[in-house]
Design an enzyme around this catalytic site. Structure first.
Site, PDB file in Angstrom:
ATOM      1  N   CYS B  30       0.842  -1.203   0.000  1.00 14.01           N
ATOM      2  CA  CYS B  30       0.000   0.000   0.000  1.00 14.01           C
ATOM      3  C   CYS B  30       0.875   1.251   0.000  1.00 14.01           C
ATOM      4  O   CYS B  30       1.632   1.497   0.943  1.00 14.01           O
ATOM      5  CB  CYS B  30      -0.928  -0.070   1.208  1.00 14.01           C
ATOM      6  SG  CYS B  30      -1.445   1.485   1.910  1.00 14.01           S
ATOM      7  N   CYS B  33       0.591   3.746   2.843  1.00 16.06           N
ATOM      8  CA  CYS B  33       1.144   3.165   4.077  1.00 16.06           C
ATOM      9  C   CYS B  33       2.662   3.343   4.104  1.00 16.06           C
ATOM     10  O   CYS B  33       3.256   3.582   5.156  1.00 16.06           O
ATOM     11  CB  CYS B  33       0.840   1.669   4.158  1.00 16.06           C
ATOM     12  SG  CYS B  33      -0.905   1.274   4.133  1.00 16.06           S
TER      13      CYS B  33
END
Lengths: 303, 102
Positions: B30, B33
């Site tokens: 991600c 992230c």
């Protein structure tokens, strides 16, 4: 005083930084979080020439490293306001004031929300703007993707590999997405396109249960049960911090032609924040190079 | 202190901490992230009064479900075993620190 101060560390910003630094100009990028910009929302980028497939975060980091290798610096802070007139431009950030002879605005854009009253209540818990990030939480569930452009269709295809059913809700009768997506989309057995509808309301109990759709051709409405909604209806340029210091078009994009020069001398607009026909990583990087070139030109004339 | 890897085995111990706890729910694939991860690490290094942990949602789906995580990154602040703040999406370090003060 910095020669070239670049606001935003996406592909336009770090390309401008690369070109400005290589031209021997002192160069600083102001970035609120981490390099990459909107690219970080994309898993596999397959239309950046020369790289068959690359994830957006990695490409962003490599663009930053490339610029920094030639001496560009990154100042991690959020821009709060600007003073762009005159020979010394001042940029106020959450971590001090920066002074520069030229400023390149490359702040990009954020996903456009649906604009529904209860939308904010369900962000990250039913309403999502990054299919690549959040799709996996909807394994074997039913989701609706809103939009009809490249991002929406590519999101629908990505989600079709995870979810039970994917509805693609589009306000028109045909897709704006590139042809390369069409065949895959219509071949996906679990994707159903809902043409000529927009989202009127989010339906929810203690969780999102569906959406109410309004037809764009007649006065009918219908409920579409789903567990999650992925919004992909375009972007909004990030310009609020400018507080009107630069003119924008009716959609909020900064007005500058292909030279990236704004009406304020020594100030340039590059990448998705600029009014332009096509917003892609390649057009953002192209803008960055052009902006650095004209910033150098301006500095040379100033002497 | 560095960021602790939190899993079902050590979660009760983390939860019982007398310190304010900051949890970062993330995944390796991600992008946002990966933007937030280094900021959370800096906060862990700079704030010894906090207990900072990261939870990989692929490896710990039960913990992610227990916290109702449906979007990553999700940041959670806990005090005395209770969730006092939860936010989704990448955000600058100053905003994460503000969550911890709130």
């Amino acid at each position: 005083m910095i020669d070239v101060l670049i606001l935003g560390g996406g592909p336009a910003g770090y390309t401008a930084a690369l070109y400005a630094a290589r031209a021997g100009l002192s160069t600083t990028v102001v970035e609120r979080m981490s390099a990459g910009g909107q690219m970080t929302l994309t898993g596999d980028i397959e239309n950046y020439p020369g790289l068959v497939s690359v994830d957006g975060f990695t490409l962003g980091m490599q663009m930053q490293q490339g610029a920094e290798a030639f001496g560009a610096a990154t100042h991690y802070a959020e821009v709060t306001s600007v003073e762009l007139e005159g020979e010394c431009k001042r940029v106020f950030t959450t971590d001090g004031v920066l002074e520069a002879r030229t400023v390149i605005v490359a702040t990009g854009a954020n996903p456009r929300p649906l604009g529904l009253p209860s939308e904010a209540d369900w962000i990250g818990n039913g309403v999502h703007y990054c299919a690549h990030c959040d799709g996996r939480f909807y394994k074997d569930k039913t989701v609706a993707v809103i939009g009809g452009g490249n991002s929406a269709v590519s999101d629908a295809l990505y989600l079709s590999r995870i979810c039970k059913t994917v509805y693609l809700v589009h306000r028109r009768r045909e897709l704006r997405a590139a042809k390369v997506y069409h065949e895959a989309l219509f071949a996906a057995p679990n994707v159903e396109v809902v043409w000529e509808h927009t989202v009127k309301e989010l339906l929810a109990t203690d969780r999102l249960t569906g959406i109410r759709l309004a037809s764009t051709v007649d006065n009918t409405e219908k409920a579409l049960p789903c567990d999650g909604v992925f919004v992909s209806i375009g972007r909004e340029p990030v310009t609020a911090f400018l507080n009107g210091a630069l003119p924008t078009d009716e959609h909020g994009y900064l007005v500058a032609d292909e030279t990236t020069q704004t009406p304020v001398r020594g100030v340039f607009a590059a990448g998705d924040v600029r009014r332009k026909a096509l917003r892609q990583i390649v057009t953002a990087t192209a803008d960055g190079a052009v902006a650095a070139h004209f910033a150098g030109d301006y500095l040379e004339k100033q002497g | 202190m560095s960021v602790q890897i939190v899993n079902q085995t050590n979660f009760e111990e983390i939860k019982a901490s007398e310190k304010t706890v900051l949890l970062d729910f993330y995944a390796d694939w991600c992008g946002p992230c990966r933007m937030v991860g280094p900021l959370v690490e800096e906060i862990a290094d700079e704030h010894a009064e906090l207990l900072v942990g990261k939870i990989n949602v692929d490896e710990e789906p039960e913990l992610a479900a227990a916290f109702g995580v449906m979007s990553i990154p999700t940041l959670v602040v806990m005090r005395n075993g209770e969730v006092v703040m939860k936010s989704t999406g990448a955000r600058p370090k100053a905003q994460i620190l503000a969550m911890l003060e709130g």
